[in-house]
Scaffold this active site. Structure first.
Site, PDB file in Angstrom:
ATOM      1  N   SER A 185       0.806  -1.224   0.000  1.00  0.00           N
ATOM      2  CA  SER A 185       0.000   0.000   0.000  1.00  0.00           C
ATOM      3  C   SER A 185       0.838   1.273   0.000  1.00  0.00           C
ATOM      4  O   SER A 185       0.327   2.345  -0.321  1.00  0.00           O
ATOM      5  CB  SER A 185      -0.938   0.016   1.207  1.00  0.00           C
ATOM      6  OG  SER A 185      -0.216   0.188   2.416  1.00  0.00           O
ATOM      7  N   LYS A 231       1.037   4.737   6.806  1.00  0.00           N
ATOM      8  CA  LYS A 231       0.463   5.582   5.745  1.00  0.00           C
ATOM      9  C   LYS A 231       1.159   6.939   5.764  1.00  0.00           C
ATOM     10  O   LYS A 231       1.937   7.260   6.655  1.00  0.00           O
ATOM     11  CB  LYS A 231      -1.048   5.792   5.951  1.00  0.00           C
ATOM     12  CG  LYS A 231      -1.875   4.518   6.040  1.00  0.00           C
ATOM     13  CD  LYS A 231      -1.944   3.762   4.729  1.00  0.00           C
ATOM     14  CE  LYS A 231      -2.752   2.464   4.886  1.00  0.00           C
ATOM     15  NZ  LYS A 231      -2.687   1.625   3.674  1.00  0.00           N
TER      16      LYS A 231
END
Length: 258
Positions: free
Chosen positions: A65, A136
């Site tokens: 991701s 993230k």
């Protein structure tokens, strides 16, 4: 006479050891060696765990991701002191956080012993992190208005379009439209591989609204430590350099629509 007795006594003490005595002496030496080695190993493990808990934690990247910035199998070093002394996460920072209450609603149940062993292995980067830990990039901080997307397909923060060079080649900045004002004390986060990342966009309609409380941030990713060919510091991005504060951003949007 006394001299001779002393000489005889010294001679007897220097007699060669029998096989049984040699084995006993060797066993005692071996026992002391392993006891000391065990104590030293225990101290080393304790120091590593303390450093990992309070200062710098290895973190195994479990998914793609965050590609191309971070790849599956990378072991990164997370600076746990980055936000401990008044500093707060900034736009562009790559952070590790506990997603309980935002990305996952409750921690998965597991056997206590298994959980302890997995936690210890994860703390030194030998196992995947807990299912509640995520990595993230911070796109918006408290008070920011984050919108997708402008006419050029770029994410806007406080009315300013952001060019994001770290986004995975071929991905759009976002294929999901959104318009959110980030609550104070929280963060809007997204993966760099936008087409392969479940992030704040995917949790908008859930409890927590997709934003991550700042106090859930574990630390900032500073270095890629493994594999050797990937050794490097994670350089800060200047993508948000021209983004102003929320008030300025709102004025720019109002002017544009006026």
């Amino acid at each position: 006479m006394d001299t001779e007795a002393q000489h005889t006594e010294r001679d007897s003490s220097s007699q060669p050891l029998t096989g049984a005595e040699e084995k006993s002496r060797s066993a005692r030496f071996s026992g002391r060696f392993w006891r000391r080695a065990g104590v030293l190993a225990g101290v080393c493990v304790a120091v590593v765990l303390l450093v990992s808990h309070f200062v710098m934690q290895p973190f195994l990247i479990p998914s793609g991701s965050m590609e191309p910035t971070l790849r599956v199998g990378d072991r990164v070093l997370v600076d746990k002191l980055a936000y401990r002394f008044g500093s707060v996460p900034r736009r562009g920072d790559v952070v590790v956080f506990d997603g309980t209450g935002s990305f996952v609603q409750e921690k998965p149940r597991e056997n206590p012993v298994t959980g302890l062993l997995r936690g210890a292995a994860a703390a030194v980067g030998l196992a995947e992190p807990a299912g509640t830990d995520f990595v993230k990039r911070v796109i918006g901080v408290g008070g920011d208005r984050v919108v997708c997307c402008d006419e050029g397909g770029r994410v806007e923060v406080n009315g300013r379009a952001v060019d994001e060079p770290y986004v995975y080649a071929g991905d759009a900045p976002s294929r999901v439209p959104f318009d959110i004002v980030v609550p104070e004390g929280t963060l809007w986060v997204m993966g760099d591989h936008r087409d392969n990342s479940r992030d704040s966009r995917d949790h908008l309609g859930e409890p927590g609204g997709g934003v991550v409380p700042v106090d859930r941030v574990v630390g900032r990713v500073r270095w890629i430590g493994w594999p050797p060919g990937r050794w490097s510091a994670l350089r800060p991005t200047d993508a948000f350099e021209d983004v102003g504060g929320p008030a300025n951003g709102q004025r720019r949007r109002d002017d544009a629509h006026g």
